[in-house]
Structure formats: structure tokens, C-alpha cells
Design a protein around this motif. Structure first.
Motif, PDB file in Angstrom:
ATOM      1  N   SER A 114       0.823  -1.207   0.000  1.00 45.36           N
ATOM      2  CA  SER A 114       0.000   0.000   0.000  1.00 45.36           C
ATOM      3  C   SER A 114       0.856   1.256   0.000  1.00 45.36           C
ATOM      4  CB  SER A 114      -0.919   0.011   1.230  1.00 45.36           C
ATOM      5  OG  SER A 114      -0.144   0.012   2.424  1.00 45.36           O
ATOM      6  N   ILE A 115       0.234   2.366  -0.373  1.00 41.18           N
ATOM      7  CA  ILE A 115       0.846   3.691  -0.259  1.00 41.18           C
ATOM      8  C   ILE A 115       0.101   4.418   0.851  1.00 41.18           C
ATOM      9  CG2 ILE A 115       1.297   5.888  -1.395  1.00 41.18           C
ATOM     10  CD1 ILE A 115       1.492   4.409  -4.031  1.00 41.18           C
ATOM     11  N   ASP A 116       0.741   4.578   1.995  1.00 43.33           N
ATOM     12  CA  ASP A 116       0.152   5.185   3.181  1.00 43.33           C
ATOM     13  C   ASP A 116       0.985   6.365   3.652  1.00 43.33           C
ATOM     14  OD1 ASP A 116      -1.637   3.022   3.167  1.00 43.33           O
ATOM     15  OD2 ASP A 116      -0.327   1.831   4.464  1.00 43.33           O
ATOM     16  N   LEU A 117       0.373   7.183   4.489  1.00 39.72           N
ATOM     17  CA  LEU A 117       1.123   8.190   5.231  1.00 39.72           C
ATOM     18  C   LEU A 117       1.523   7.601   6.578  1.00 39.72           C
ATOM     19  CD1 LEU A 117      -0.940  11.480   4.677  1.00 39.72           C
ATOM     20  CD2 LEU A 117       0.827  10.475   3.224  1.00 39.72           C
ATOM     21  N   SER A 151     -13.148   7.045   7.799  1.00 37.88           N
ATOM     22  CA  SER A 151     -13.899   7.953   6.933  1.00 37.88           C
ATOM     23  C   SER A 151     -15.237   7.336   6.539  1.00 37.88           C
ATOM     24  CB  SER A 151     -13.099   8.259   5.668  1.00 37.88           C
ATOM     25  OG  SER A 151     -13.094   7.122   4.808  1.00 37.88           O
ATOM     26  N   GLN A 152     -16.096   8.173   5.994  1.00 42.94           N
ATOM     27  CA  GLN A 152     -17.294   7.659   5.327  1.00 42.94           C
ATOM     28  C   GLN A 152     -16.859   6.841   4.113  1.00 42.94           C
ATOM     29  OE1 GLN A 152     -20.715   6.940   5.329  1.00 42.94           O
ATOM     30  NE2 GLN A 152     -21.330   9.071   5.534  1.00 42.94           N
ATOM     31  N   PRO A 153     -17.497   5.704   3.810  1.00 37.35           N
ATOM     32  CA  PRO A 153     -17.128   4.966   2.587  1.00 37.35           C
ATOM     33  C   PRO A 153     -17.200   5.855   1.357  1.00 37.35           C
ATOM     34  CG  PRO A 153     -18.558   3.633   3.958  1.00 37.35           C
ATOM     35  CD  PRO A 153     -18.529   5.000   4.587  1.00 37.35           C
ATOM     36  N   LEU A 200     -11.064   5.171   4.289  1.00 38.45           N
ATOM     37  CA  LEU A 200      -9.740   5.511   4.800  1.00 38.45           C
ATOM     38  C   LEU A 200      -9.743   5.429   6.319  1.00 38.45           C
ATOM     39  CD1 LEU A 200      -9.320   8.569   2.466  1.00 38.45           C
ATOM     40  CD2 LEU A 200      -7.922   6.507   2.327  1.00 38.45           C
ATOM     41  N   VAL A 201      -8.611   5.074   6.875  1.00 35.14           N
ATOM     42  CA  VAL A 201      -8.525   4.943   8.328  1.00 35.14           C
ATOM     43  C   VAL A 201      -7.224   5.563   8.842  1.00 35.14           C
ATOM     44  CG1 VAL A 201      -9.976   2.890   8.562  1.00 35.14           C
ATOM     45  CG2 VAL A 201      -7.537   2.621   8.058  1.00 35.14           C
ATOM     46  N   VAL A 202      -7.301   6.135  10.034  1.00 36.54           N
ATOM     47  CA  VAL A 202      -6.121   6.513  10.808  1.00 36.54           C
ATOM     48  C   VAL A 202      -5.964   5.446  11.877  1.00 36.54           C
ATOM     49  CG1 VAL A 202      -5.109   8.170  12.402  1.00 36.54           C
ATOM     50  CG2 VAL A 202      -6.343   8.981  10.388  1.00 36.54           C
ATOM     51  N   LYS A 203      -4.743   4.890  11.968  1.00 39.61           N
ATOM     52  CA  LYS A 203      -4.506   3.797  12.901  1.00 39.61           C
ATOM     53  C   LYS A 203      -3.315   4.094  13.807  1.00 39.61           C
ATOM     54  CE  LYS A 203      -5.206  -0.378  11.013  1.00 39.61           C
ATOM     55  NZ  LYS A 203      -4.989  -1.525  10.101  1.00 39.61           N
ATOM     56  N   GLU A 204      -3.387   3.579  15.001  1.00 36.40           N
ATOM     57  CA  GLU A 204      -2.248   3.549  15.897  1.00 36.40           C
ATOM     58  C   GLU A 204      -1.815   2.095  15.995  1.00 36.40           C
ATOM     59  OE1 GLU A 204      -0.834   5.023  20.349  1.00 36.40           O
ATOM     60  OE2 GLU A 204      -2.973   4.910  19.860  1.00 36.40           O
ATOM     61  N   GLY A 205      -0.742   1.756  15.312  1.00 35.05           N
ATOM     62  CA  GLY A 205      -0.407   0.349  15.166  1.00 35.05           C
ATOM     63  C   GLY A 205      -1.483  -0.337  14.339  1.00 35.05           C
ATOM     64  N   SER A 206      -2.134  -1.326  14.916  1.00 32.66           N
ATOM     65  CA  SER A 206      -3.230  -2.010  14.220  1.00 32.66           C
ATOM     66  C   SER A 206      -4.604  -1.542  14.691  1.00 32.66           C
ATOM     67  CB  SER A 206      -3.114  -3.528  14.447  1.00 32.66           C
ATOM     68  OG  SER A 206      -3.168  -3.838  15.835  1.00 32.66           O
ATOM     69  N   LYS A 207      -4.642  -0.618  15.637  1.00 32.54           N
ATOM     70  CA  LYS A 207      -5.898  -0.136  16.208  1.00 32.54           C
ATOM     71  C   LYS A 207      -6.437   1.043  15.415  1.00 32.54           C
ATOM     72  CE  LYS A 207      -7.759   1.986  20.417  1.00 32.54           C
ATOM     73  NZ  LYS A 207      -7.406   2.504  21.777  1.00 32.54           N
ATOM     74  N   ILE A 208      -7.696   0.967  14.972  1.00 34.47           N
ATOM     75  CA  ILE A 208      -8.321   2.066  14.233  1.00 34.47           C
ATOM     76  C   ILE A 208      -8.701   3.183  15.201  1.00 34.47           C
ATOM     77  CG2 ILE A 208     -10.294   2.757  12.817  1.00 34.47           C
ATOM     78  CD1 ILE A 208     -10.372  -0.037  11.661  1.00 34.47           C
ATOM     79  N   PHE A 234      -1.979   6.417   8.030  1.00 32.82           N
ATOM     80  CA  PHE A 234      -3.222   6.810   7.363  1.00 32.82           C
ATOM     81  C   PHE A 234      -3.230   6.200   5.976  1.00 32.82           C
ATOM     82  CE2 PHE A 234      -5.038   9.917   4.286  1.00 32.82           C
ATOM     83  CZ  PHE A 234      -6.373   9.772   4.625  1.00 32.82           C
ATOM     84  N   GLY A 235      -4.286   5.469   5.658  1.00 26.39           N
ATOM     85  CA  GLY A 235      -4.364   4.854   4.338  1.00 26.39           C
ATOM     86  C   GLY A 235      -5.662   4.109   4.143  1.00 26.39           C
ATOM     87  N   LEU A 236      -5.712   3.319   3.086  1.00 26.97           N
ATOM     88  CA  LEU A 236      -6.895   2.522   2.789  1.00 26.97           C
ATOM     89  C   LEU A 236      -7.065   1.401   3.806  1.00 26.97           C
ATOM     90  CD1 LEU A 236      -6.786   2.218  -1.085  1.00 26.97           C
ATOM     91  CD2 LEU A 236      -8.844   2.698   0.234  1.00 26.97           C
ATOM     92  N   ASP A 237      -8.312   1.163   4.181  1.00 27.76           N
ATOM     93  CA  ASP A 237      -8.626   0.075   5.098  1.00 27.76           C
ATOM     94  C   ASP A 237      -8.561  -1.250   4.340  1.00 27.76           C
ATOM     95  OD1 ASP A 237      -9.485  -1.498   7.149  1.00 27.76           O
ATOM     96  OD2 ASP A 237     -11.547  -0.771   7.156  1.00 27.76           O
ATOM     97  N   ARG A 238      -7.682  -2.139   4.749  1.00 25.30           N
ATOM     98  CA  ARG A 238      -7.521  -3.420   4.066  1.00 25.30           C
ATOM     99  C   ARG A 238      -8.723  -4.331   4.280  1.00 25.30           C
ATOM    100  NH1 ARG A 238      -1.783  -4.394   3.231  1.00 25.30           N
ATOM    101  NH2 ARG A 238      -0.636  -2.536   3.853  1.00 25.30           N
ATOM    102  N   LYS A 239      -9.469  -4.101   5.346  1.00 27.19           N
ATOM    103  CA  LYS A 239     -10.587  -4.976   5.684  1.00 27.19           C
ATOM    104  C   LYS A 239     -11.860  -4.567   4.941  1.00 27.19           C
ATOM    105  CE  LYS A 239     -11.781  -4.487   9.878  1.00 27.19           C
ATOM    106  NZ  LYS A 239     -12.977  -3.629   9.730  1.00 27.19           N
ATOM    107  N   SER A 240     -12.197  -3.303   5.004  1.00 26.27           N
ATOM    108  CA  SER A 240     -13.380  -2.773   4.319  1.00 26.27           C
ATOM    109  C   SER A 240     -12.904  -1.735   3.309  1.00 26.27           C
ATOM    110  CB  SER A 240     -14.353  -2.139   5.313  1.00 26.27           C
ATOM    111  OG  SER A 240     -14.841  -3.100   6.224  1.00 26.27           O
ATOM    112  N   LEU A 241     -12.750  -2.135   2.076  1.00 26.83           N
ATOM    113  CA  LEU A 241     -12.234  -1.239   1.046  1.00 26.83           C
ATOM    114  C   LEU A 241     -13.182  -0.064   0.835  1.00 26.83           C
ATOM    115  CD1 LEU A 241     -11.055  -3.958  -1.498  1.00 26.83           C
ATOM    116  CD2 LEU A 241      -9.688  -2.788   0.230  1.00 26.83           C
ATOM    117  N   LEU A 242     -12.689   0.954   0.140  1.00 27.52           N
ATOM    118  CA  LEU A 242     -13.416   2.198  -0.149  1.00 27.52           C
ATOM    119  C   LEU A 242     -13.551   3.105   1.064  1.00 27.52           C
ATOM    120  CD1 LEU A 242     -16.328   1.409  -2.647  1.00 27.52           C
ATOM    121  CD2 LEU A 242     -14.060   2.295  -3.104  1.00 27.52           C
TER     122      LEU A 242
END
Length: 441
Positions: free
Chosen positions: A168-171, A209-211, A197-205, A187-195
Motif C-alpha cells: 500500500s501507499i500510506d502516510l 472515513s465515510q465509505p 480511509l482509516v487513521v490507525k495507531e499500530g493495528s488499532k483504528i 493513514f491509508g486505505l482500510d484493508r478490511k473494508s475497502l473504499l
């Protein structure tokens, strides 16, 4: 001795003059070098590339890109995030093997574009978009900094995910203001639910964003078999703007204030209590009430634990009052302007009726939402469906969509019965008045 040394001095003088010319250019040619006190600028003078030391640090140096004409140095990309230069004798150059490379004073390779099997006659160019690219002699792009972003998203960049490989290309945020090495926030695309975006701390969301439903969401090839999903943001071209993931995990959208020639914060995510991921439990939605928030059960649901609910512990959410039949006798209740739940599946190019009947025919489907892609030359629709619990629901008056939640027909029966009774009562009253009126005559 002096005569033998003279040709070397002439060569050194010519080389120095040539290098001064190259620094003024936007291109780094083979065997040219950028030293610690030198930069190159993009052709329009928008961006500069060179060495910098973050914050108050004076020891570590990094290769970075920043806005050239803004007084406040805004670094938007860092090359050697995990390998700082600790002396003043390092150089950035295009090596004989065609790669861009950062080398310290002892000749140790600190960072490179790390490509294999590429032409040797390459050159690196800093573009006015802020992208630093490596090109061959035919101007084909072999490598670009936009594919290896740091903590900043610039216009024309893509946030992408290779569905097959997971690349992926993430920030990634800086570790702290003095240290641009990758921190724990991304910050990047959610691998689990595509469409989305998510901000994560490690693996924790932390924030979701809205889909995506606009034309900026598109797939390379057929979605079911394609390699890459790409999302692009919309920016106002008249002003300079950027997204930055800061060291606290907050995604900030800023634009350049032309009057003060400084950055102004437009929006930030998460920005309120309902922005935090899963502020309420399953089958309940978050609603802002001033600066605070509350959770409410969906219609036909009740708190799982009323005592916890009364003390504002909403984590266990709500339960159905009437169990689903999970057959075609079930109905759907519409909830307007909602931030759609997490954990959805995508059905492409369905009509609203096909989306509804598809959910109704599915023995696991508990809700659906339909949206058409809008704008430009993008056409089609996406139908989102949910199975099991509905989580991370938010009432979003300015940005939400309609959500159709599956309920048992028996749940709606009392409402229908009440309406029917009222209508019958009204009809009887009118009939009674009409007969009384006739008797009066």
C-alpha cells in the motif's frame, strides 16, 4: 610540480562552475552531487529539495522536500527517515547504477531508490507537484517519491492498495517533531473494508472515513480481479493545500493563506467525540449534543444493559426487541444522513431495487446502502451490505447517507395497526358528523 597541478585546478574550476549551474536546475544528473548547503528547486520554484535538520536539532540531517517560497519551512517528504546523516560531508547523487543515493562522508550508503536492472543513463527531477522522480533517457518514470510518502499528502498523489500483494501507499507520522522516523500512526486505505480511509495507531483504528462514493474512488481494471485500488482526494487548484498526519495521530487539512503567507487549518480528523472509532456499541449511533455526545439505539432495539446505559457506558450497545426471521417477510427501516457502519461488503453496479432484494435474499444481510458515483466521466453505483452487527454508526447531517436496516415485519406491525386504527377512527368521526348534520336538517 606546479605545471602538473594546473590541469587539475582547471578541471576543478570547470566542475565547480558546472555544478553551480546544476544547482539552479530542477534536475540531478549522473555523477552530480547535492552537498549539505545546496538545494535544487522545481522549475516553477514551488518546491526545493536538499538537506535539513528537523525542529531544534542540529546534529542529524535528512534529505527532504519543502515549499520553497513559504517562510515557515514545511517539509512534505523525507528520504532517509530511518538513517540520518550525522556529519556535514554527505552527498545526494545519481549513482553509476542509475539509482538516486545518499552517501555519508565515509562512503556508507544511507538511502537509495534501490532499483535493480534499470538503465544507467538516468536523471532525477524535482517537479512542481512536489514529486521527486527518477527518469530514464526517454523520460519514463522509474521511481517517484509520491510512491513512498512520509507524513504529507499533496495534490495529485494517490493513496492506494494492491489487493493481491497487500502493498500500500500510506502516510506515516513522524515519531516526534525532532525525529522524522516513522511513528506509530498511519493513514491509508482500510484493508478490511475497502473504499474507506482509516487513521490507525499500530493495528488499532482511531478514525474511519465515510465509505467513498465520489468519482475519485476508482479501480484499475475489474474490481474482482484487479491488482490495485486507488483513492484520490479533491483539492482546490487555486490555493496550495495539503493533508498532514501529525505526531498525535490527527489528520489535518490545511491551505496556504495568501495574505499571511502561512498555513491555516481547515479541518482535522478526528475532530469530535463521534469521530473516534466506535463511540457507541453495536446497533446504536452517536449523536453530538453541543460539545458532548450521546448514543441512541436504532428503532426496534434496546440497550443491552440499561444500568450501564444510564451511566453513559454505551460500549455494549443495543439488542433487537424482535428477532429477525431472515426471510423475505423482513422489512427495512430507513435512517437518513448516517455515517455508514464499518465491516461492509461491496456489490458493484446494482440498482436500488437490486441492492434491496439482494440483501433480503441473503440470510446473513442485516442492512444495505446504495449510492451512485457522481461527477466527471465516472458512472455506475456501489451497493454496500452488512452482515451481523452494525458498528461505528454516527448521525452525520452534512455528509451522511441513507442506511436501510433490516427488521422483522412484526416490529412494524404495531405501528401499522396504530395508523390503521387512527384512520378508522377518523373515518368513523367524519361519518358520524355527516349523519348528525343530515339529522339536523
Amino acid at each position: 610540480m606546479g605545471q602538473r597541478f594546473l590541469p587539475y585546478l582547471i578541471w576543478l574550476l570547470i566542475s565547480s562552475l558546472y555544478w553551480v549551474f546544476c544547482v539552479a536546475d530542477n534536475r540531478l544528473h549522473p555523477d552530480n552531487r547535492i552537498f549539505v548547503n545546496q538545494t535544487i528547486t522545481s522549475s516553477g520554484g514551488i518546491f526545493a529539495l536538499g538537506f535539513f535538520s528537523p525542529g531544534n536539532s542540529t546534529e542529524n540531517r535528512y534529505i527532504g522536500i519543502w515549499y520553497n517560497s513559504i517562510p515557515e519551512k514545511t517539509v512534505v517528504w523525507v528520504a532517509n527517515r530511518e538513517a540520518p546523516l550525522v556529519d556535514a560531508s554527505g552527498v545526494l547523487t545519481v549513482m553509476a547504477d542509475g539509482n538516486i543515493a545518499l552517501i555519508d562522508g565515509k562512503g556508507v550508503l544511507l538511502w537509495s531508490s534501490n532499483l535493480t536492472g534499470i538503465p544507467v543513463n538516468t536523471s532525477a527531477v524535482l517537479l512542481d507537484s512536489g514529486n521527486f522522480v527518477l527518469r530514464d533517457s526517454e523520460e519514463n518514470v522509474l521511481w517517484e517519491s509520491f510512491n513512498q510518502p512520509s507524513d504529507t499528502y499533496l495534490p495529485t498523489m494517490d493513496i492506494s492498495l494492491n489487493i493481491n500483494t497487500g502493498k500500500s501507499i500510506d502516510l506515516t507520522a513522524w515519531k516526534d517533531p525532532q525525529d522524522p522516523s516513522p511513528g506509530n500512526f498511519s493513514f491509508g486505505l482500510d484493508r478490511k473494508s475497502l473504499l474507506q480511509l482509516v487513521v490507525k495507531e499500530g493495528s488499532k483504528i482511531l478514525w474511519r472515513s465515510q465509505p467513498w462514493r465520489a468519482r475519485q474512488a476508482f479501480v484499475v481494471g475489474n474490481f474482482n480481479t484487479s491488482d490495485t485500488l486507488i483513492l484520490s482526494f479533491s483539492f482546490t487548484e487555486k490555493v496550495l493545500s495539503l493533508y498532514t498526519l501529525d505526531t498525535s495521530g490527527r489528520l489535518n487539512f490545511s491551505f496556504l493563506n495568501p495574505r499571511g503567507n502561512s498555513w491555516s487549518l481547515m479541518s482535522s480528523f478526528p475532530s469530535n467525540a463521534c469521530d473516534i472509532y466506535k463511540p457507541c456499541g453495536a446497533f446504536s449511533f452517536c449523536k453530538l449534543e453541543g460539545s458532548a455526545h450521546s448514543c441512541r439505539c436504532l428503532e426496534g432495539f434496546e440497550p443491552t444493559n440499561m444500568k450501564e446505559w444510564e451511566v453513559r457506558n454505551f460500549s455494549r450497545g443495543c439488542l433487537r426487541k424482535v428477532p429477525l426471521r431472515l426471510n423475505k417477510k423482513d422489512e427495512f427501516l430507513r435512517y437518513e444522513t448516517m455515517k455508514l457502519p464499518d465491516d461492509f461488503s461491496i456489490w458493484w453496479n446494482r440498482t436500488a431495487e437490486q441492492c434491496m432484494t439482494g440483501c433480503l435474499d441473503d440470510g446473513q444481510c442485516t442492512a444495505y446502502a446504495i449510492a451512485n458515483f457522481t461527477g466527471g466521466d465516472r458512472i455506475g453505483s456501489r451497493c454496500l451490505v452488512w452482515s451481523g452487527e452494525l458498528i461505528d454508526l454516527v448521525k452525520a447531517p452534512n455528509s451522511g447517507e441513507d442506511l436501510y436496516v433490516r427488521v422483522a415485519s412484526a416490529q412494524l406491525a404495531p405501528t401499522v395497526a396504530v395508523v390503521a386504527t387512527l384512520l378508522m377512527g377518523a373515518s368513523f368521526f367524519l361519518l358520524f358528523r355527516k349523519r348528525k348534520s343530515r339529522k339536523g336538517k
